[in-house]
Design an enzyme around this catalytic site. Structure first.
Site, mmCIF file in Angstrom:
data_model
loop_
_atom_site.group_PDB
_atom_site.id
_atom_site.type_symbol
_atom_site.label_atom_id
_atom_site.label_comp_id
_atom_site.label_asym_id
_atom_site.label_seq_id
_atom_site.Cartn_x
_atom_site.Cartn_y
_atom_site.Cartn_z
ATOM 1 N N LYS A 182 37.519 -6.579 2.283
ATOM 2 C CA LYS A 182 36.823 -5.298 2.184
ATOM 3 C C LYS A 182 35.948 -5.051 3.403
ATOM 4 O O LYS A 182 35.998 -3.996 4.006
ATOM 5 C CB LYS A 182 35.956 -5.236 0.923
ATOM 6 C CG LYS A 182 36.699 -5.592 -0.359
ATOM 7 C CD LYS A 182 37.658 -4.501 -0.800
ATOM 8 C CE LYS A 182 38.695 -4.972 -1.813
ATOM 9 N NZ LYS A 182 38.161 -5.448 -3.071
ATOM 10 N N ASP A 197 29.264 -10.705 -7.443
ATOM 11 C CA ASP A 197 30.462 -10.384 -6.680
ATOM 12 C C ASP A 197 30.033 -9.310 -5.683
ATOM 13 O O ASP A 197 29.721 -8.182 -6.075
ATOM 14 C CB ASP A 197 31.539 -9.855 -7.641
ATOM 15 C CG ASP A 197 32.800 -9.370 -6.926
ATOM 16 O OD1 ASP A 197 32.825 -9.364 -5.677
ATOM 17 O OD2 ASP A 197 33.753 -8.987 -7.643
ATOM 18 N N TRP A 240 36.058 -4.517 -12.036
ATOM 19 C CA TRP A 240 35.952 -5.891 -11.547
ATOM 20 C C TRP A 240 35.013 -6.742 -12.399
ATOM 21 O O TRP A 240 35.275 -7.927 -12.611
ATOM 22 C CB TRP A 240 35.537 -5.912 -10.079
ATOM 23 C CG TRP A 240 36.554 -5.248 -9.198
ATOM 24 C CD1 TRP A 240 36.387 -4.121 -8.443
ATOM 25 C CD2 TRP A 240 37.925 -5.646 -9.003
ATOM 26 N NE1 TRP A 240 37.559 -3.790 -7.803
ATOM 27 C CE2 TRP A 240 38.514 -4.705 -8.118
ATOM 28 C CE3 TRP A 240 38.709 -6.684 -9.490
ATOM 29 C CZ2 TRP A 240 39.850 -4.792 -7.719
ATOM 30 C CZ3 TRP A 240 40.042 -6.770 -9.086
ATOM 31 C CH2 TRP A 240 40.595 -5.834 -8.214
HETATM 32 C C1 LIG Z 1 38.738 -5.953 -4.381
HETATM 33 C C2 LIG Z 1 37.747 -6.528 -5.283
HETATM 34 C C3 LIG Z 1 38.028 -7.662 -6.055
HETATM 35 C C4 LIG Z 1 39.385 -8.335 -6.064
HETATM 36 O O1 LIG Z 1 39.524 -9.116 -4.943
HETATM 37 P P1 LIG Z 1 40.782 -10.082 -4.734
HETATM 38 O O2 LIG Z 1 40.415 -10.758 -3.459
HETATM 39 O O3 LIG Z 1 41.991 -9.211 -4.634
HETATM 40 O O4 LIG Z 1 40.845 -11.009 -5.881
HETATM 41 C C5 LIG Z 1 37.025 -8.178 -6.843
HETATM 42 N N1 LIG Z 1 35.814 -7.609 -6.882
HETATM 43 C C6 LIG Z 1 35.508 -6.513 -6.165
HETATM 44 C C7 LIG Z 1 34.134 -5.923 -6.255
HETATM 45 C C8 LIG Z 1 36.457 -5.943 -5.340
HETATM 46 O O5 LIG Z 1 36.156 -4.851 -4.618
#
Ligand SMILES: *Cc1c(COP(=O)(O)O)cnc(C)c1O
Length: 377
Positions: free
Chosen positions: A211, A187, A118
């Site tokens: 998540k 993030d 990511w």
């Molecule tokens: C799942 C995830 C993403 C991607 O998220 P989307 O909402 O599908 O764009 C980005 N960063 C992390 C840390 C993730 O776990």
């Protein structure tokens, strides 16, 4: 009776109404009481005679619900008035682009810490957006098994970007870089609201909801309003953070249902769990016992992340062979242990034990692991 026999017996009481124990990486488990509340008011939300999904986002009750959700989140995270909570769409992945477009336009320098899939995607997106992005640290040489502690930050960087919890590799920052010149951006998708975090050095945090917070389709952004004001002017409206700030995330139709479910999750954390410190204690306890089961298996199960960088959210491990992993996943599924496969880019086993995954699910997984080892070692 072995664990598996007992689990498959018709009298076994471990599952609620035929539901599995859900270890999905994302979209992932939601708290059962939240799902029950959604079900109970699905047809007639707060006396409106229709579901929340059928209401106008301009309706007073919906506007109030969204503002209440923002307030709840600020309270849980102890955010002061320098912060604004935004509800966006486009997933965490759109933030990979919006951040550099706003804050490192026209080749301006910015730093990325590469801890896996990511953060690599975020870095590459920054390059596409024309940012002067640099990798200031990386654990790629060791298959992203750890969180770097040494950084080569650029003098004039506009921000330092990191991924707080690495969903794919099962690593997590336990302390964030301190005393940096540039503000931190993170993030936090796969650890959002799993623990109290000190955001004093941060200026923006983003998290896809699916998540740890609610349904996909909602992305939460926490941003300092003075930082947002420094963003590039003249961007299309939906790519400019100011648009969301100035409209309380109602410039266009927001993902109302997802915001509503998130509000119930926030209430569950506040009222049932008792806040983020309690949430963290529960999460740590779950992770410690699962890592313990891995570490005490005599090498049968092998954790993939370095011990000092282990995640409390995504526990990644391997079995002695891929054939055994396949068997483990298939037999686990039969016992109601769902979603234990590693991310498709790395394979192996990944138990995602987010906030909503109950203690009992982890206990069942541990029992299953012992039983599987006894039969297959
Ligand atoms: C799942 C995830 C993403 C991607 O998220 P989307 O909402 O599908 O764009 C980005 N960063 C992390 C840390 C993730 O776990």
């Amino acid at each position: 009776m072995t664990f598996t026999d007992q689990y498959l017996a018709p009298t076994f009481q471990g599952l609620v109404a035929g539901r599995v124990f859900n270890f999905n990486g994302g979209p992932a488990a939601l708290p059962l009481p939240v799902l029950e509340e959604v079900a109970s008011e699905l047809l007639n939300w707060r006396g409106t005679g229709m579901s929340i999904m059928e209401n106008s986002h301009r309706d007073k009750k919906v506007v109030a619900m969204a503002l209440e959700t923002e307030e709840l989140l600020k309270e849980l995270l102890a955010l002061d008035s320098s912060w604004k909570v935004l509800f966006l769409q486009g997933g965490a992945s759109l933030q990979f682009a919006m951040i550099p477009m706003n804050f490192a336009p026209d080749g301006a320098p910015c730093d990325y810490v590469n801890t896996g899939l990511w953060s690599d995607k975020a870095y590459k997106e920054a390059l596409i957006c024309g940012a002067g992005a640099k990798v200031a640290a990386s654990s790629e040489e060791a298959q992203f098994t750890y969180i770097p502690r040494e950084f080569d930050f650029s003098p004039g960087a506009r921000y330092i970007y990191l991924t707080a919890n690495n969903t794919v590799r099962g690593t997590q920052w336990h302390t964030f870089p301190a005393g940096t010149k540039a503000p931190l951006i993170a993030d936090m998708s796969s650890e959002f609201l799993s623990r109290p975090v000190d955001l004093s050095n941060f200026t923006l945090v983003h998290a896809g909801a699916q998540k740890n917070v609610g349904p996909a389709g909602l992305t939460i952004v926490l941003v300092r309003t003075d930082f947002a004001e420094t963003g590039k002017k003249g961007l299309p409206h939906l790519l400019d953070y100011r648009t969301y700030i100035n409209s309380d995330s109602m410039y266009n139709t927001p993902p109302v249902f997802a915001i509503y479910v998130a509000s119930l999750v926030f209430k569950w954390i506040k009222n049932t769990i008792g806040g983020l410190a309690n949430m963290a204690a529960i999460n740590t306890n779950k992770a410690v016992k699962l890592y313990d089961a891995i570490d005490k298996s005599g090498g049968y199960y092998r954790g993939t992340a370095r011990v000092d960088s282990r995640s409390t959210m995504n526990i990644t491990y391997r079995l002695p062979s891929e054939a055994l992993e396949k068997k483990f996943l298939a037999e686990g599924q039969k016992c109601g242990l769902h979603g234990l496969n590693g991310h498709r880019s790395v394979g192996g086993i990944r138990a995602s034990i987010y906030n909503a995954v109950p203690d009992q699910a982890v206990d069942c997984l541990i029992d299953f692991m012992k039983d599987f080892q006894a039969k297959n070692a």
